[in-house]
Motif scaffolding. Structure first.
Motif, mmCIF file in Angstrom:
data_model
loop_
_atom_site.group_PDB
_atom_site.id
_atom_site.type_symbol
_atom_site.label_atom_id
_atom_site.label_comp_id
_atom_site.label_asym_id
_atom_site.label_seq_id
_atom_site.Cartn_x
_atom_site.Cartn_y
_atom_site.Cartn_z
ATOM 1 N N GLY A 92 -5.104 7.295 1.642
ATOM 2 C CA GLY A 92 -6.247 7.567 2.527
ATOM 3 C C GLY A 92 -5.886 8.590 3.582
ATOM 4 N N THR A 93 -5.825 9.856 3.186
ATOM 5 C CA THR A 93 -5.436 10.927 4.120
ATOM 6 C C THR A 93 -6.435 11.059 5.259
ATOM 7 O OG1 THR A 93 -4.690 12.138 2.150
ATOM 8 C CG2 THR A 93 -4.713 13.362 4.233
ATOM 9 N N GLY A 96 -6.062 13.278 8.399
ATOM 10 C CA GLY A 96 -4.682 13.772 8.353
ATOM 11 C C GLY A 96 -3.892 13.420 9.615
ATOM 12 N N GLN A 98 -2.882 10.347 10.841
ATOM 13 C CA GLN A 98 -1.770 9.432 10.544
ATOM 14 C C GLN A 98 -0.689 10.168 9.739
ATOM 15 O OE1 GLN A 98 -1.362 5.330 10.501
ATOM 16 N NE2 GLN A 98 0.521 6.534 10.570
ATOM 17 N N ILE A 112 -2.332 10.384 -0.485
ATOM 18 C CA ILE A 112 -3.350 10.444 -1.543
ATOM 19 C C ILE A 112 -4.729 10.262 -0.920
ATOM 20 C CG2 ILE A 112 -3.989 9.581 -3.844
ATOM 21 C CD1 ILE A 112 -1.056 10.047 -3.820
ATOM 22 N N GLU A 113 -5.662 11.137 -1.252
ATOM 23 C CA GLU A 113 -7.041 11.041 -0.762
ATOM 24 C C GLU A 113 -7.997 11.134 -1.944
ATOM 25 O OE1 GLU A 113 -8.822 10.426 2.203
ATOM 26 O OE2 GLU A 113 -10.466 10.655 0.767
ATOM 27 N N ARG A 114 -8.980 10.236 -1.948
ATOM 28 C CA ARG A 114 -9.951 10.162 -3.036
ATOM 29 C C ARG A 114 -10.940 11.336 -3.011
ATOM 30 N NH1 ARG A 114 -14.606 7.175 -2.145
ATOM 31 N NH2 ARG A 114 -15.768 7.084 -4.088
ATOM 32 N N ILE A 118 -12.445 16.161 1.959
ATOM 33 C CA ILE A 118 -11.652 15.631 3.075
ATOM 34 C C ILE A 118 -10.197 16.066 2.926
ATOM 35 C CG2 ILE A 118 -10.693 13.462 3.975
ATOM 36 C CD1 ILE A 118 -13.348 12.269 3.972
ATOM 37 N N ASP A 140 -6.982 8.607 -7.098
ATOM 38 C CA ASP A 140 -7.171 7.193 -6.775
ATOM 39 C C ASP A 140 -5.852 6.584 -6.306
ATOM 40 O OD1 ASP A 140 -7.671 4.532 -6.576
ATOM 41 O OD2 ASP A 140 -8.150 4.220 -8.705
ATOM 42 N N THR A 142 -5.195 3.695 -5.239
ATOM 43 C CA THR A 142 -4.902 2.279 -5.540
ATOM 44 C C THR A 142 -3.826 2.175 -6.626
ATOM 45 O OG1 THR A 142 -6.611 1.954 -7.248
ATOM 46 C CG2 THR A 142 -7.267 1.571 -4.954
ATOM 47 N N LEU A 212 -11.242 0.723 0.602
ATOM 48 C CA LEU A 212 -10.368 1.375 -0.372
ATOM 49 C C LEU A 212 -11.096 1.262 -1.712
ATOM 50 C CD1 LEU A 212 -7.370 2.494 -0.824
ATOM 51 C CD2 LEU A 212 -6.886 0.200 -1.691
ATOM 52 N N ILE A 213 -11.538 2.409 -2.222
ATOM 53 C CA ILE A 213 -12.362 2.399 -3.437
ATOM 54 C C ILE A 213 -11.555 2.928 -4.611
ATOM 55 C CG2 ILE A 213 -14.450 3.336 -4.509
ATOM 56 C CD1 ILE A 213 -15.644 3.500 -1.675
ATOM 57 N N GLY A 214 -11.438 2.119 -5.668
ATOM 58 C CA GLY A 214 -10.679 2.582 -6.830
ATOM 59 C C GLY A 214 -10.398 1.449 -7.801
#
Ligand code: SAH
Length: 220
Positions: A92-93, A96, A98, A112-114, A118, A140, A142, A212-214
């Motif tokens: 979950g970037t 950016g 964090q 990793i960003e879905r 973004i 993804d 996850t 968190l979607i995946g």
């Protein structure tokens, strides 16, 4: 465009944020506090909200996502307990922010960003700030990122319904996983430590993150 006098005002707000929101609430790691003193959080915030960048709450970013409250970012980072030579995986970037904090603290960050839009915005900003030890991957999260596993630390900045096995499998012996677990609306921040033969699980308190979607998270 941010004017010089505003940059000075923002720097003062950043100093106060560290003092009041982080030190004041028990963040003690000097390295973590220094990272928060260094990273210009206001650059990771949407244009109209720049002057709230150092406030004590999360803020909306693009696509209905959020940048977490500074204290939560600090708490998660302190518990991740990373060192200079460590390799970290972030899921979950988002903005950016964090990611930049982690890049200050360890040698390599895979994030990793879905959502592609973004991810590319974060990529541009992190490049402009000179964070060359960050690799952003669109996909993804996850499933983790097996290509570069195992990791010293894995930090998940979106809420999952359960702890995916993929993350445990990609942690080094002694590695730490920080992840919010719970329902869509309220979660518990969990710390999972790989103790070699078993995993130790601790609760770090309540929190609220976007989903968190995946494949091993929420389906939509
Ligand atoms: N760490 C971020 C917080 C971003 S909010 C910051 O400091 O700004 C959570 C992010 O997780 C969102 O950008 C969302 O698109 C992303 N996300 C949700 N599910 C994901 C998945 N399965 N893989 C990767 N990223 C995911």
């Amino acid at each position: 465009m941010i004017e010089k006098k505003d940059v000075d005002a923002l720097a003062l707000q950043r100093k106060r944020m560290v003092q009041e929101q982080l030190i004041g609430r028990g963040i003690t790691s000097t390295a973590v506090l220094d990272a928060f003193r260094t990273v210009p959080r206001h650059l990771f915030i949407e244009d109209g909200l720049v002057y709230q960048a150092y406030s004590d709450y999360p803020l909306p970013i693009a696509e209905g996502q959020t940048i977490s409250q500074p204290y939560i970012v600090a708490l998660m980072t302190q518990h991740l307990d990373v060192h200079q030579d460590d390799t970290v995986l972030e899921i979950g970037t988002g903005s950016g922010y964090q990611t930049a904090i982690l890049a200050e603290l360890c040698s390599k960050v895979y994030s990793i960003e879905r959502l592609g839009t973004i991810a590319s915005k974060a990529r541009k900003l992190l490049d402009a700030l000179g964070y060359h030890n960050v690799m952003i991957v669109v996909g993804d999260g996850t499933k983790g990122y097996a290509e570069k596993a195992p990791y010293d630390g894995i930090i998940v900045t979106a809420a999952a319904p359960y702890i995916p096995d993929t993350f445990k499998e990609q942690l080094k012996d002694g590695g730490r996983l920080i992840i919010p677990i719970g329902s869509e609306y309220v979660q518990t921040l969990m710390k999972v430590t790989n103790q070699g033969k078993s995993f130790k699980e601790e609760s770090l308190g309540g929190c609220r993150f976007v989903k968190l979607i995946g494949e091993y998270g929420w389906k939509k």
